[in-house]
Design a protein around this motif. Structure first.
Motif, mmCIF file in Angstrom:
data_model
loop_
_atom_site.group_PDB
_atom_site.id
_atom_site.type_symbol
_atom_site.label_atom_id
_atom_site.label_comp_id
_atom_site.label_asym_id
_atom_site.label_seq_id
_atom_site.Cartn_x
_atom_site.Cartn_y
_atom_site.Cartn_z
ATOM 1 N N GLU A 19 -69.307 35.001 41.006
ATOM 2 C CA GLU A 19 -68.931 33.582 40.996
ATOM 3 C C GLU A 19 -67.607 33.371 40.248
ATOM 4 O O GLU A 19 -66.755 32.590 40.678
ATOM 5 C CB GLU A 19 -70.049 32.774 40.341
ATOM 6 C CG GLU A 19 -69.866 31.268 40.431
ATOM 7 C CD GLU A 19 -69.235 30.680 39.206
ATOM 8 O OE1 GLU A 19 -68.582 29.626 39.314
ATOM 9 O OE2 GLU A 19 -69.376 31.270 38.124
ATOM 10 N N THR A 23 -64.386 31.926 42.253
ATOM 11 C CA THR A 23 -63.807 30.664 41.787
ATOM 12 C C THR A 23 -62.353 30.840 41.387
ATOM 13 O O THR A 23 -61.495 30.015 41.705
ATOM 14 C CB THR A 23 -64.627 30.120 40.612
ATOM 15 O OG1 THR A 23 -65.985 29.957 41.016
ATOM 16 C CG2 THR A 23 -64.074 28.782 40.152
ATOM 17 N N SER A 26 -60.175 31.242 44.464
ATOM 18 C CA SER A 26 -60.090 30.010 45.261
ATOM 19 C C SER A 26 -59.023 29.060 44.730
ATOM 20 O O SER A 26 -58.500 28.229 45.480
ATOM 21 C CB SER A 26 -61.450 29.315 45.283
ATOM 22 O OG SER A 26 -62.437 30.129 45.878
ATOM 23 N N GLU A 27 -58.686 29.179 43.445
ATOM 24 C CA GLU A 27 -57.679 28.293 42.865
ATOM 25 C C GLU A 27 -56.297 28.500 43.465
ATOM 26 O O GLU A 27 -55.433 27.638 43.339
ATOM 27 C CB GLU A 27 -57.608 28.509 41.351
ATOM 28 C CG GLU A 27 -58.881 28.145 40.604
ATOM 29 C CD GLU A 27 -58.777 28.500 39.140
ATOM 30 O OE1 GLU A 27 -57.685 28.918 38.715
ATOM 31 O OE2 GLU A 27 -59.780 28.357 38.422
ATOM 32 N N SER A 83 -60.405 32.344 52.303
ATOM 33 C CA SER A 83 -61.843 32.525 52.079
ATOM 34 C C SER A 83 -62.332 33.842 52.661
ATOM 35 O O SER A 83 -63.201 34.506 52.076
ATOM 36 C CB SER A 83 -62.619 31.353 52.690
ATOM 37 O OG SER A 83 -62.268 30.125 52.083
ATOM 38 N N ARG A 146 -62.589 32.226 33.566
ATOM 39 C CA ARG A 146 -62.903 30.839 33.936
ATOM 40 C C ARG A 146 -61.822 29.892 33.430
ATOM 41 O O ARG A 146 -61.286 30.070 32.336
ATOM 42 C CB ARG A 146 -64.257 30.422 33.362
ATOM 43 C CG ARG A 146 -65.458 31.082 34.008
ATOM 44 C CD ARG A 146 -66.752 30.501 33.452
ATOM 45 N NE ARG A 146 -67.916 31.227 33.916
ATOM 46 C CZ ARG A 146 -68.559 30.954 35.037
ATOM 47 N NH1 ARG A 146 -68.144 29.949 35.807
ATOM 48 N NH2 ARG A 146 -69.623 31.651 35.399
ATOM 49 N N LYS A 147 -61.537 28.864 34.221
ATOM 50 C CA LYS A 147 -60.451 27.952 33.908
ATOM 51 C C LYS A 147 -60.649 27.265 32.565
ATOM 52 O O LYS A 147 -59.687 27.055 31.812
ATOM 53 C CB LYS A 147 -60.333 26.907 35.033
ATOM 54 C CG LYS A 147 -59.073 26.065 34.961
ATOM 55 C CD LYS A 147 -58.946 25.194 36.200
ATOM 56 C CE LYS A 147 -57.633 24.419 36.186
ATOM 57 N NZ LYS A 147 -57.489 23.581 37.402
#
Length: 549
Positions: A19, A23, A26-27, A83, A146-147
């Motif tokens: 995940e 994620t 995807s940014e 994707s 993670r952002k």
């Protein structure tokens, strides 16, 4: 600031690791669309389409709507392609992480854990699948954080852990591949000591059409000593080094047990504990030239980073492989560089402000009402979409003008005559950070504009660091200068203001002891756009500060 630790991958981390990677990748979809849109052949095709439709329809609205739909379709296709790339990665080495990064094959996978969840990942594998290649080169893969946890030094800690593992195994080099879109990742790798090795275009139809360039970075380990540092301070590999009261204590190579409160650590020294001689004391009681030390990177053990972000930040200020910097007072020859640095620092937040506006409930409601009204009046949903598109363009220029007007106001007031505003005025000062002979950071301090705070606190102003030099501790050093300046003059607090979209700045101030004490909208337009300015305050220890107003 959240504590974190770097540890090896476990089977229960499987879903979290996938995940975090998906994620993070995807940014980059919006950045990919902008990159494709900037390609000359794309601009030429859009221009020709617009001209043909304009000449055939003799109406401006139809070409605009056609281009809008064409861009929306291209965005969808690029999103699908991106994707598919993420799914392919998840079906490759991330499908069976334990097997793909088995230690018996010369590979390893680590995760960063904070708040009892996985917030970062990185892995290393031999360049090819043969076990014999493990002694030659390793490839660093799947670096992601993670952002919400970026800016805490986690990515740097993960990268150093991978390099320490490769050095321990006697590998000759560590290589990695990164796309041209990943600017922050490339800056991180270069700070860690990686050098560009080669560049090539993706050998696929999508890659050639979009001109997707992959850069290979390489970190040579051959010929690098296992310990080195300036001024005769030695850090053996596998040892934990901690600075105590101006001295450096080198601990043996046995494992140390760490706690995570505030970056402090408890240790169990191994046999052969020795204490290095401290350098000559200076007037401020610390190390010589604390802001201009050249930094050389020793190899770091992975458990060093379990001390938490504050300890890791202290180590990064001393050990990070980067050009040294120093903090000094402003000079007249810095005028143009300071004004340019400030303007760029403010204007780069325009996109974040625009996104904030679009996320607000008022903006979404207004766009919906506009679409329904135009659709009902004209009878065509295409006209409704065109009206929404024009409204979005107008909102962009409005937010841009808001940022530009703020920059112009600052450049025409205190930054117009910096010596008069900050050097000759009482209880004021202006510092710049210099690296490589160029000004890369700035900060100022002056009495606050709020009459209730005058005589009690000073205000931190005009903080800015060049984008290429962030993550090196320069902002913390500049902030520390302001706090020391205020404390030396007997003030009880330092106050500042920052906008709600400057998330990295807020994280920096909170890490330095500031706390949010208020918020307000700078204008009627700001209230309509739900835009706020946050007030922060840092009470200085040993002083009695008035309560915040």
């Amino acid at each position: 600031m959240a504590e974190y630790r770097i540890r090896p991958y476990r089977d229960e981390d499987y879903e979290a690791v996938r995940e975090v990677f998906a994620t993070g990748m995807s940014e980059y979809a919006p950045a990919l669309c902008l990159h494709v849109l900037r390609q000359p052949w794309v601009l030429l095709a859009l221009g020709c389409t617009f001209c043909l439709l304009l000449a055939s329809a003799r109406s401006l609205l139809l070409p605009v709507l056609a281009l809008t739909l064409l861009l929306a379709l291209a965005r969808h296709l690029l999103g699908c392609a991106w994707s598919a790339y993420i799914d392919r990665c998840l079906g490759d080495d991330l499908r069976d992480i334990g097997a793909a990064y088995a230690e018996s094959a010369g590979a390893r996978f680590w995760v960063a854990e904070a708040d009892e969840r996985v917030v970062g990942t990185v892995g290393v594998r031999p360049v090819d699948d043969s076990p014999a290649a493990a002694a030659g080169e390793l490839v660093l893969k799947r670096m992601s954080v993670r952002k919400d946890y970026r800016g805490l030094g986690i990515a740097t800690a993960l990268g150093r852990t991978a390099l320490a593992f490769a050095r321990q195994r006697g590998c000759q080099a560590v290589v990695l591949n990164t796309l041209m879109l990943q600017h922050e990742a490339r800056a991180l790798y270069e700070r860690l000591g990686f050098r560009q090795h080669r560049r090539y275009v993706l050998p696929t139809a999508y890659g050639r059409l979009a001109n997707c360039t992959v850069t290979t970075y390489r970190y040579d380990l051959s010929g690098v000593p296992s310990f080195r540092h300036r001024r005769g301070w030695h850090f053996p590999f596998g040892a934990c080094a901690r600075r105590v009261s101006g001295a450096t204590v080198n601990l043996g190579t046995e494992p140390a047990s760490f706690c995570g409160s505030g970056g402090s650590c408890r240790h169990r020294p191994a046999p052969g504990l020795r204490e290095a001689k401290p350098p000559p004391p200076t007037a401020h009681g610390g190390l010589p030239d604390p802001q201009g030390l050249a930094r050389d990177p020793p190899s770091l053990p992975e458990d060093l980073h379990s001390c938490g972000p504050r300890f890791a930040e202290r180590q990064s200020r001393c050990w990070q492989p980067m050009a040294s910097y120093r903090i000094r007072q402003y000079r007249d020859q810095d005028y143009d560089a300071v004004r340019t640095l400030f303007a760029r620092g403010i204007l780069e937040h325009t996109l974040a402000g625009y996104r904030h506006v679009l996320r607000s409930a008022r903006a979404k409601l207004a766009l919906l009402v506009l679409f329904v009204a135009v659709r009902a009046a004209a009878g065509y949903w295409v006209l409704g979409l065109g009206a929404v598109t024009l409204a979005l363009v107008a909102a962009w220029f409005l937010v841009r003008s808001f940022s530009t007007s703020y920059v112009q106001q600052a450049l025409s007031t205190d930054l117009r005559d910096i010596p008069a505003s900050y050097l000759r005025a009482p209880d004021s000062c202006f510092w710049v950070a210099e690296a490589g002979g160029a000004v890369v950071g700035m900060v100022a301090v002056a009495p606050p504009q709020d009459p209730a705070e005058r005589g009690v606190a000073l205000e931190l102003k005009r903080m800015s660091v060049s984008k290429d030099y962030r993550g090196r501790g320069i902002s913390k050093a500049l902030c520390g200068e302001v706090l020391r300046f205020a404390r030396a003059r007997g003030y009880g607090a330092v106050v500042l203001s920052t906008s709600m979209v400057q998330v990295a700045a807020q994280r920096l101030y909170e890490g330095q002891g500031f706390r949010k004490v208020g918020a307000f909208s700078p204008s009627l337009l700001g209230s309509l756009l739900c835009f706020q300015i946050f007030h922060y305050r840092c009470d200085l220890p040993g002083r009695t500060a008035a309560p915040p107003h």
